[in-house]
Write a protein that holds these residues in place. Sequence first.
Motif, PDB file in Angstrom:
ATOM      1  N   LYS A   1       0.861  -1.185   0.000  1.00  0.00           N
ATOM      2  CA  LYS A   1       0.000   0.000   0.000  1.00  0.00           C
ATOM      3  C   LYS A   1       0.900   1.238   0.000  1.00  0.00           C
ATOM      4  N   VAL A   2       0.571   2.187  -0.871  1.00  0.00           N
ATOM      5  CA  VAL A   2       1.280   3.463  -0.913  1.00  0.00           C
ATOM      6  C   VAL A   2       0.578   4.402   0.054  1.00  0.00           C
ATOM      7  N   LEU A   3       1.332   4.975   0.981  1.00  0.00           N
ATOM      8  CA  LEU A   3       0.766   5.883   1.972  1.00  0.00           C
ATOM      9  C   LEU A   3       1.374   7.271   1.806  1.00  0.00           C
ATOM     10  N   PHE A   4       0.513   8.274   1.714  1.00  0.00           N
ATOM     11  CA  PHE A   4       0.926   9.677   1.738  1.00  0.00           C
ATOM     12  C   PHE A   4       0.506  10.211   3.092  1.00  0.00           C
ATOM     13  N   ASP A   5       1.466  10.583   3.918  1.00  0.00           N
ATOM     14  CA  ASP A   5       1.175  11.085   5.264  1.00  0.00           C
ATOM     15  C   ASP A   5       0.239  10.147   6.021  1.00  0.00           C
ATOM     16  N   LYS A   6       0.553   8.860   6.002  1.00  0.00           N
ATOM     17  CA  LYS A   6      -0.164   7.792   6.713  1.00  0.00           C
ATOM     18  C   LYS A   6      -1.545   7.469   6.141  1.00  0.00           C
ATOM     19  N   LYS A   7      -1.892   8.030   4.990  1.00  0.00           N
ATOM     20  CA  LYS A   7      -3.183   7.756   4.361  1.00  0.00           C
ATOM     21  C   LYS A   7      -2.950   6.883   3.130  1.00  0.00           C
ATOM     22  N   GLU A   8      -3.666   5.742   3.045  1.00  0.00           N
ATOM     23  CA  GLU A   8      -3.530   4.848   1.898  1.00  0.00           C
ATOM     24  C   GLU A   8      -4.080   5.530   0.647  1.00  0.00           C
ATOM     25  N   VAL A   9      -3.272   5.546  -0.420  1.00  0.00           N
ATOM     26  CA  VAL A   9      -3.698   6.219  -1.641  1.00  0.00           C
ATOM     27  C   VAL A   9      -3.666   5.307  -2.874  1.00  0.00           C
ATOM     28  N   ALA A  10      -2.877   4.236  -2.828  1.00  0.00           N
ATOM     29  CA  ALA A  10      -2.769   3.346  -3.988  1.00  0.00           C
ATOM     30  C   ALA A  10      -2.147   2.023  -3.559  1.00  0.00           C
ATOM     31  N   ILE A  11      -2.156   1.093  -4.504  1.00  0.00           N
ATOM     32  CA  ILE A  11      -1.503  -0.206  -4.301  1.00  0.00           C
ATOM     33  C   ILE A  11      -0.388  -0.309  -5.321  1.00  0.00           C
ATOM     34  N   ILE A  12       0.782  -0.765  -4.875  1.00  0.00           N
ATOM     35  CA  ILE A  12       1.903  -0.982  -5.778  1.00  0.00           C
ATOM     36  C   ILE A  12       2.393  -2.411  -5.601  1.00  0.00           C
ATOM     37  N   GLU A  13       2.560  -3.092  -6.724  1.00  0.00           N
ATOM     38  CA  GLU A  13       3.080  -4.461  -6.701  1.00  0.00           C
ATOM     39  C   GLU A  13       4.226  -4.542  -7.694  1.00  0.00           C
ATOM     40  N   SER A  14       5.149  -5.438  -7.397  1.00  0.00           N
ATOM     41  CA  SER A  14       6.281  -5.622  -8.285  1.00  0.00           C
ATOM     42  C   SER A  14       6.379  -7.105  -8.637  1.00  0.00           C
ATOM     43  N   PRO A  15       5.642  -7.530  -9.694  1.00  0.00           N
ATOM     44  CA  PRO A  15       5.631  -8.948 -10.053  1.00  0.00           C
ATOM     45  C   PRO A  15       6.985  -9.454 -10.553  1.00  0.00           C
ATOM     46  N   GLN A  16       7.807  -8.545 -11.069  1.00  0.00           N
ATOM     47  CA  GLN A  16       9.159  -8.913 -11.484  1.00  0.00           C
ATOM     48  C   GLN A  16      10.062  -7.707 -11.293  1.00  0.00           C
ATOM     49  N   ARG A  17      11.345  -7.938 -11.368  1.00  0.00           N
ATOM     50  CA  ARG A  17      12.314  -6.875 -11.133  1.00  0.00           C
ATOM     51  C   ARG A  17      12.097  -5.720 -12.118  1.00  0.00           C
ATOM     52  N   ASP A  18      12.125  -4.509 -11.593  1.00  0.00           N
ATOM     53  CA  ASP A  18      12.017  -3.262 -12.361  1.00  0.00           C
ATOM     54  C   ASP A  18      10.654  -3.035 -13.003  1.00  0.00           C
ATOM     55  N   LEU A  19       9.645  -3.814 -12.656  1.00  0.00           N
ATOM     56  CA  LEU A  19       8.285  -3.611 -13.151  1.00  0.00           C
ATOM     57  C   LEU A  19       7.377  -3.341 -11.950  1.00  0.00           C
TER      58      LEU A  19
END
Length: 158
Positions: A19-37
């Motif tokens: 979970k991407v948090l801006f000032d402790k607030k969830e704003v998006a989801i980020i996943e990295s299924p493979q290196r550099d993606l």
Amino acid sequence: MLLLPTILFAQKIKIKKNKVLFDKKEVAIIESPQRDLYTFSYLNGEKAFDAEYKAISISEIQDHQYLEMTAADGTKTEILYEILQTSFNTKKIIIRLLSKKYGLIDANGINKENVAAFFAEERESISEKYMQAAAKAKLEADERAKTVGRYKPYVQPD
């Protein structure tokens, strides 16, 4: 005193359990299924876009870096990989770039309108430009090698 406004308005970015948090607030989801993606999704799980880090080596000491961005519908574009704030975390560098320079992510989450406008904008092909620079550098290096080889410089033992 001049640094105070920067500190007050700078958002603190954290990544916790994808979970991407801006000032402790969830704003998006980020996943990295493979290196550099890196796959960015809205909080409801719907995919927004992918960002793939790429680099092209021009010489032994110089390479050019960029992000290949892919929308959920498959539309692709390329942007320069710029470091706007020092960090050892590549994800945070990319999030800050997409947030501050392109406005794709803000304190309210991933902005659908900005994402649509971002992918609708025509941009030059960074990879093509860098490939041409790499080819030119290779030709120049080959020419230098031929010149040095022709004169066969060496040092005599005396």
